[in-house]
Design a protein around this motif. Structure first.
Motif, PDB file in Angstrom:
ATOM      1  N   ASP A 256     -26.562   5.325  32.084  1.00 51.64           N
ATOM      2  CA  ASP A 256     -26.760   4.177  33.276  1.00 51.64           C
ATOM      3  C   ASP A 256     -27.802   3.371  33.439  1.00 51.64           C
ATOM      4  OD1 ASP A 256     -24.395   6.117  33.983  1.00 51.64           O
ATOM      5  OD2 ASP A 256     -24.821   7.049  35.611  1.00 51.64           O
ATOM      6  N   VAL A 257     -28.895   3.773  33.188  1.00 52.77           N
ATOM      7  CA  VAL A 257     -30.135   3.168  33.190  1.00 52.77           C
ATOM      8  C   VAL A 257     -30.411   2.151  32.439  1.00 52.77           C
ATOM      9  CG1 VAL A 257     -32.362   3.071  33.324  1.00 52.77           C
ATOM     10  CG2 VAL A 257     -31.713   5.110  34.447  1.00 52.77           C
ATOM     11  N   ARG A 258     -29.750   2.876  30.993  1.00 53.58           N
ATOM     12  CA  ARG A 258     -29.822   1.607  29.985  1.00 53.58           C
ATOM     13  C   ARG A 258     -28.963   0.266  30.266  1.00 53.58           C
ATOM     14  NH1 ARG A 258     -30.268   1.880  24.477  1.00 53.58           N
ATOM     15  NH2 ARG A 258     -31.384   4.076  24.491  1.00 53.58           N
ATOM     16  N   GLU A 259     -27.537   1.358  31.112  1.00 53.60           N
ATOM     17  CA  GLU A 259     -26.932   0.246  30.854  1.00 53.60           C
ATOM     18  C   GLU A 259     -27.651  -1.265  32.088  1.00 53.60           C
ATOM     19  OE1 GLU A 259     -21.756  -0.550  32.712  1.00 53.60           O
ATOM     20  OE2 GLU A 259     -22.972   1.459  32.285  1.00 53.60           O
ATOM     21  N   LEU A 260     -27.796  -0.746  33.071  1.00 55.30           N
ATOM     22  CA  LEU A 260     -27.924  -1.369  34.472  1.00 55.30           C
ATOM     23  C   LEU A 260     -29.615  -2.212  34.037  1.00 55.30           C
ATOM     24  CD1 LEU A 260     -27.750  -1.095  37.543  1.00 55.30           C
ATOM     25  CD2 LEU A 260     -29.853  -0.170  37.459  1.00 55.30           C
ATOM     26  N   THR A 261     -30.066  -1.796  32.415  1.00 54.75           N
ATOM     27  CA  THR A 261     -31.125  -2.885  32.347  1.00 54.75           C
ATOM     28  C   THR A 261     -30.679  -4.101  31.690  1.00 54.75           C
ATOM     29  OG1 THR A 261     -31.768  -1.264  30.719  1.00 54.75           O
ATOM     30  CG2 THR A 261     -33.065  -1.345  32.591  1.00 54.75           C
ATOM     31  N   THR A 262     -29.485  -4.041  31.125  1.00 57.98           N
ATOM     32  CA  THR A 262     -28.722  -5.139  30.710  1.00 57.98           C
ATOM     33  C   THR A 262     -28.573  -5.861  31.193  1.00 57.98           C
ATOM     34  OG1 THR A 262     -26.548  -4.300  30.392  1.00 57.98           O
ATOM     35  CG2 THR A 262     -28.637  -3.692  28.307  1.00 57.98           C
ATOM     36  N   ARG A 263     -28.204  -5.561  32.688  1.00 57.99           N
ATOM     37  CA  ARG A 263     -27.481  -6.691  33.627  1.00 57.99           C
ATOM     38  C   ARG A 263     -28.862  -7.402  34.529  1.00 57.99           C
ATOM     39  NH1 ARG A 263     -24.690  -2.884  36.855  1.00 57.99           N
ATOM     40  NH2 ARG A 263     -23.510  -1.208  36.114  1.00 57.99           N
ATOM     41  N   ASN A 264     -28.327  -8.772  34.792  1.00 54.98           N
ATOM     42  CA  ASN A 264     -29.166  -9.882  35.345  1.00 54.98           C
ATOM     43  C   ASN A 264     -28.897  -9.686  37.780  1.00 54.98           C
ATOM     44  OD1 ASN A 264     -30.879 -11.121  33.392  1.00 54.98           O
ATOM     45  ND2 ASN A 264     -28.968 -11.904  32.719  1.00 54.98           N
ATOM     46  N   THR A 265     -28.448  -8.648  37.461  1.00 54.49           N
ATOM     47  CA  THR A 265     -28.303  -7.645  39.032  1.00 54.49           C
ATOM     48  C   THR A 265     -29.165  -7.499  39.687  1.00 54.49           C
ATOM     49  OG1 THR A 265     -27.137  -6.203  38.802  1.00 54.49           O
ATOM     50  CG2 THR A 265     -25.772  -8.010  38.166  1.00 54.49           C
ATOM     51  N   GLN A 266     -28.984  -6.706  40.560  1.00 56.78           N
ATOM     52  CA  GLN A 266     -29.974  -6.567  41.297  1.00 56.78           C
ATOM     53  C   GLN A 266     -29.987  -4.607  41.093  1.00 56.78           C
ATOM     54  OE1 GLN A 266     -29.202  -5.319  45.810  1.00 56.78           O
ATOM     55  NE2 GLN A 266     -30.851  -5.029  46.001  1.00 56.78           N
ATOM     56  N   ARG A 267     -31.242  -4.234  40.209  1.00 58.38           N
ATOM     57  CA  ARG A 267     -31.386  -3.612  39.735  1.00 58.38           C
ATOM     58  C   ARG A 267     -31.494  -2.143  40.962  1.00 58.38           C
ATOM     59  NH1 ARG A 267     -34.579  -6.837  36.208  1.00 58.38           N
ATOM     60  NH2 ARG A 267     -33.194  -6.997  34.587  1.00 58.38           N
ATOM     61  N   ARG A 268     -30.635  -1.435  41.249  1.00 55.58           N
ATOM     62  CA  ARG A 268     -31.001  -0.695  41.844  1.00 55.58           C
ATOM     63  C   ARG A 268     -29.687   0.424  42.016  1.00 55.58           C
ATOM     64  NH1 ARG A 268     -34.471   1.520  45.621  1.00 55.58           N
ATOM     65  NH2 ARG A 268     -33.868   2.681  46.837  1.00 55.58           N
ATOM     66  N   LEU A 269     -30.079   1.282  41.443  1.00 54.67           N
ATOM     67  CA  LEU A 269     -29.479   3.035  40.857  1.00 54.67           C
ATOM     68  C   LEU A 269     -28.849   4.081  42.047  1.00 54.67           C
ATOM     69  CD1 LEU A 269     -27.827   4.028  38.527  1.00 54.67           C
ATOM     70  CD2 LEU A 269     -30.071   5.243  37.923  1.00 54.67           C
ATOM     71  N   ALA A 270     -27.849   4.245  42.620  1.00 57.12           N
ATOM     72  CA  ALA A 270     -27.120   6.020  42.771  1.00 57.12           C
ATOM     73  C   ALA A 270     -26.810   6.896  41.584  1.00 57.12           C
ATOM     74  CB  ALA A 270     -25.993   4.943  43.621  1.00 57.12           C
ATOM     75  N   PHE A 271     -28.235   6.958  41.643  1.00 61.52           N
ATOM     76  CA  PHE A 271     -27.504   8.605  40.480  1.00 61.52           C
ATOM     77  C   PHE A 271     -27.034   9.970  41.304  1.00 61.52           C
ATOM     78  CE2 PHE A 271     -29.847  11.940  38.733  1.00 61.52           C
ATOM     79  CZ  PHE A 271     -29.238  12.315  37.237  1.00 61.52           C
ATOM     80  N   GLU A 272     -26.122  10.343  40.880  1.00 60.79           N
ATOM     81  CA  GLU A 272     -25.642  11.685  41.251  1.00 60.79           C
ATOM     82  C   GLU A 272     -26.350  12.184  40.656  1.00 60.79           C
ATOM     83  OE1 GLU A 272     -20.064  12.794  41.410  1.00 60.79           O
ATOM     84  OE2 GLU A 272     -20.604  10.915  40.916  1.00 60.79           O
ATOM     85  N   VAL A 273     -26.490  13.199  40.919  1.00 59.14           N
ATOM     86  CA  VAL A 273     -27.256  14.429  40.253  1.00 59.14           C
ATOM     87  C   VAL A 273     -26.078  15.594  40.095  1.00 59.14           C
ATOM     88  CG1 VAL A 273     -29.323  16.245  40.682  1.00 59.14           C
ATOM     89  CG2 VAL A 273     -29.056  14.288  41.582  1.00 59.14           C
ATOM     90  N   SER A 274     -24.941  15.792  41.457  1.00 60.41           N
ATOM     91  CA  SER A 274     -24.087  16.775  41.002  1.00 60.41           C
ATOM     92  C   SER A 274     -22.465  16.077  42.231  1.00 60.41           C
ATOM     93  CB  SER A 274     -24.305  18.166  41.944  1.00 60.41           C
ATOM     94  OG  SER A 274     -25.072  18.279  42.798  1.00 60.41           O
ATOM     95  N   GLU A 275     -21.792  16.510  42.415  1.00 61.80           N
ATOM     96  CA  GLU A 275     -21.050  16.357  43.096  1.00 61.80           C
ATOM     97  C   GLU A 275     -20.908  16.300  44.551  1.00 61.80           C
ATOM     98  OE1 GLU A 275     -15.994  17.322  43.751  1.00 61.80           O
ATOM     99  OE2 GLU A 275     -17.232  18.160  42.529  1.00 61.80           O
ATOM    100  N   GLY A 276     -21.248  15.230  45.282  1.00 60.05           N
ATOM    101  CA  GLY A 276     -21.745  15.039  46.407  1.00 60.05           C
ATOM    102  C   GLY A 276     -22.868  14.662  46.854  1.00 60.05           C
ATOM    103  N   GLN A 277     -23.740  14.787  45.685  1.00 60.51           N
ATOM    104  CA  GLN A 277     -25.235  14.827  45.891  1.00 60.51           C
ATOM    105  C   GLN A 277     -25.613  13.127  44.454  1.00 60.51           C
ATOM    106  OE1 GLN A 277     -26.535  18.349  44.557  1.00 60.51           O
ATOM    107  NE2 GLN A 277     -27.117  19.329  47.246  1.00 60.51           N
ATOM    108  N   LYS A 278     -26.215  12.827  45.201  1.00 60.37           N
ATOM    109  CA  LYS A 278     -26.893  11.986  44.720  1.00 60.37           C
ATOM    110  C   LYS A 278     -28.185  10.539  45.359  1.00 60.37           C
ATOM    111  CE  LYS A 278     -22.272   8.167  43.912  1.00 60.37           C
ATOM    112  NZ  LYS A 278     -21.734   7.145  43.536  1.00 60.37           N
ATOM    113  N   LEU A 279     -28.867  10.481  44.335  1.00 61.75           N
ATOM    114  CA  LEU A 279     -30.389   9.521  45.000  1.00 61.75           C
ATOM    115  C   LEU A 279     -30.310   8.437  44.447  1.00 61.75           C
ATOM    116  CD1 LEU A 279     -31.972  12.955  43.335  1.00 61.75           C
ATOM    117  CD2 LEU A 279     -31.599  12.358  45.744  1.00 61.75           C
ATOM    118  N   SER A 280     -31.618   8.054  45.250  1.00 58.72           N
ATOM    119  CA  SER A 280     -31.214   6.318  45.666  1.00 58.72           C
ATOM    120  C   SER A 280     -32.617   6.062  44.572  1.00 58.72           C
ATOM    121  CB  SER A 280     -31.035   5.436  46.322  1.00 58.72           C
ATOM    122  OG  SER A 280     -31.160   4.530  46.047  1.00 58.72           O
ATOM    123  N   ALA A 281     -32.892   4.857  43.885  1.00 59.73           N
ATOM    124  CA  ALA A 281     -33.705   4.623  42.742  1.00 59.73           C
ATOM    125  C   ALA A 281     -34.049   3.214  42.714  1.00 59.73           C
ATOM    126  CB  ALA A 281     -34.204   5.930  41.241  1.00 59.73           C
TER     127      ALA A 281
END
Length: 604
Positions: A256-281
């Motif tokens: 997800d991070v590798r794909e995100l760094t190739t874009r020129n959009t806002q670099r904000r990632l919602a990381f799904e740790v497990s089902e129903g649990q997400k962390l923002s970075a």
């Protein structure tokens, strides 16, 4: 009634006394003192109005007669004139608090503390938490307040508001200066750590303390994830968080991070740790020589002010310098192994012992039984991202899991693995383990490369010449698989007899057979731009049926028969008997295989 000159003198005295107080608490107490001293007031207080919770909080007070007594510090807005003063933005005058029916809290306290007249004035400034404030003054006797009195008190409050705003600004500047000194100090320490060859873990800890957030660094070349602390300590402790990063969730995070760094959009990632649990970075790419080699993640919703962005930019520089070592090491090792490999398979060596010694210095023993595994990546656009480092990392990880020794070599848009056979292991068991490794490697690389690659596991070899021959055989199989549109882990039966035929096509006898059978026809077509070769191939492909062949080629059947007649007259090629037909068809197939072979420079 005081004359205007006296009041002007009082305002000057108020201003001079207030402006000398740099501390906000001292300033508030001084403002109450001056308001009481230059008016008929005995008591005073400044209250913050917490509208969200419905309270007015006393933050400064003047009451000389009751210093030892506990006083009320919190008022419900429903019983306080503070909210009314703020909403109307004008003073609230209570002539006799003991008789008021509107503000019952003041009526009760007026009897307890012995005051009568109350004046509440709104302030244009706010406290440290951003809450609006009011100034309240009280007299022990009834005071008739005129319009001039209100204007005078409002001017005192206005002077106080200016001083309070100045104090807030000075405090903010002092905090910013302290933070800047801290940032510069940490950045200096980080650069010293990098230049001294310190560890990435120490660097990450410094950065985490600087940003006051959980920080991650992902190394695309080395494949490692470095973490400072858990982003949610209530959900994961440090050990549990690192276990998450080492598992499937960590693999998803890398992608997800590798794909995100190739874009020129806002670099904000919602990381799904497990089902129903997400962390923002927040995700910041890390570059070396213009190539993205990693990413810096900071979890949480910290304020993105200029100072924080400065800290992040300098941190990116320090971490990028640290990652440069991984990049240089990978490139150096890859280049050296690749050059040695092609020197062997292209037979460019002069001294075999010298080549073997160079291989030994790189950890390779080419005189022991070894198997060759070749991976051909799917075709991708020329500008697509280079995944060699990640493929190398995945290969090493899978080999370690299956306890196999592996030497990985990057070859253009592909990968070569040299798998030495363990002398203490049964050969059949070792070969089965390598076959299983090849299949698993193929399926694991598929998501990384977009689709399944072509993978060929060669036979056992030992020595330089044997390696060159095995490479040629594996590469022939890959070229045939490309032409047939096949992918995945392949073996000779998967491709039929074509690998044998294309291998045989290199022998002088087979080339003489092709030249003697259809050589003159090929030369004539090339010199006269005639379609005789195409016609003969189509005729045999359609089982020597004239009408079917003519329909497929879009010809009249008479035209087809004329061409076949000319082929027979000019070149003596006759396909009417089964024996002659088989010989011509075999020559055509061998010629097609030889002509379809890719030039050697396309390998590298």
């Amino acid at each position: 009634m005081p004359d205007p000159l006296s009041r002007m003198s009082s305002l000057r005295d108020v201003a001079s006394r207030i402006i000398t107080d740099a501390d906000v608490d001292s300033l508030l107490n001084g403002l109450i003192e001056q308001a009481c001293r230059h008016g008929p007031w005995d008591l005073g207080a400044i209250m913050s109005v917490d509208i969200a919770h419905g309270d007015a909080l006393v933050i400064a007070r003047r009451d000389p007669s009751l210093l030892g007594r506990r006083l009320e510090d919190r008022w419900e807005l429903a019983t306080s004139p503070a909210l009314v003063a703020l909403q109307r933005n004008e003073p609230v005058y209570i002539r006799d608090a003991r008789e008021t029916t509107e503000f019952l809290g003041y009526r009760r306290e007026a009897h307890e503390r012995g005051y009568r007249t109350v004046l509440v004035l709104p302030m244009s400034s706010r406290d440290m938490q951003g809450r609006p404030m009011v100034l309240t003054v009280s007299a022990r006797r009834i005071v008739d307040v005129s319009a001039d009195d209100l204007a005078f008190m409002s001017m005192i409050v206005h002077l106080g508001a200016i001083a309070i705003d100045r104090a807030h600004h000075q405090r903010a500047q002092a905090a910013a200066s302290a933070q800047l000194r801290r940032v510069l100090g940490v950045q200096s320490a980080m650069l010293q750590e990098v230049l001294a060859g310190g560890s990435m873990e120490t660097l990450i800890e410094m950065l985490s303390d600087l940003l006051d957030a959980s920080v991650l660094v992902i190394d695309f070349y080395g494949g490692a994830i470095f973490s400072s602390r858990s982003p949610d300590r209530g959900m994961y402790d440090l050990d549990a968080w690192r276990a998450v990063l080492d598992g499937p969730a960590g693999m998803r995070l890398r992608e997800d991070v590798r794909e995100l760094t190739t874009r020129n959009t806002q670099r904000r990632l919602a990381f799904e740790v497990s089902e129903g649990q997400k962390l923002s970075a927040s995700v910041e790419p890390l570059s070396v020589d213009g190539e993205i080699v990693g990413a810096l993640l900071s979890f949480g919703d910290g304020e993105h002010n200029d100072l924080r962005m400065l800290a992040i930019e300098n941190a990116k520089f320090a971490v990028s310098v640290q990652l440069m070592r991984s990049v240089i090491r990978f490139r150096a090792e890859t280049r050296t192994l690749t050059e040695l490999f092609f020197e062997i398979v292209e037979r460019r060596w002069r001294d075999a012992n010298d080549v073997l010694e160079r291989a030994r210095r790189l950890g390779l023993s080419l005189t022991t039984p070894t198997r060759l595994l070749v991976v051909d990546y799917p075709h991708r656009p020329a500008a697509s991202e280079n995944r060699s480092a990640e493929c190398n990392r995945v290969t090493a990880m899978l080999a370690a899991q299956q306890k196999l020794a592996v030497h990985t070599i990057t070859v253009g848009e592909g990968l070569v693995c040299l798998l030495p056979l363990d002398g203490g292991t049964d050969e059949s068991v070792a070969n089965a383990a390598m076959t299983a490794f090849g299949r698993r490697l193929c399926s694991t690389l598929a998501p990384l490369l977009g689709r399944e690659p072509i993978l060929v596991l060669g036979d056992t070899f030992a020595g330089l010449e044997a390696l060159a021959k095995e490479w040629e055989r594996c590469w022939r199989m890959i070229k045939i698989a490309r032409g047939m549109g096949k992918s995945g882990a392949l073996s000779v039966p998967d491709l039929g007899p074509l690998p044998l035929l294309i291998g045989a096509a290199d022998s002088p006898d087979v080339r003489a057979f092709m030249t003697g059978t259809i050589g003159p026809l090929i030369e004539y077509d090339q010199g006269h731009h005639t379609p005789y070769m195409e016609t003969l191939s189509a005729y045999i492909r359609h089982g020597c049926r004239s009408q079917a062949c003519a329909d497929a080629m879009g010809l009249h059947v008479t035209t087809l028969r004329y061409r076949l007649s000319r082929i027979s007259d000019l070149f003596g090629i006759d396909v009417e008997t089964p024996e002659r037909r088989f010989a011509v068809e075999l020559a055509l197939q061998l010629h097609k295989l030889v002509e379809s072979r890719l030039p050697a420079d396309q390998v590298t």
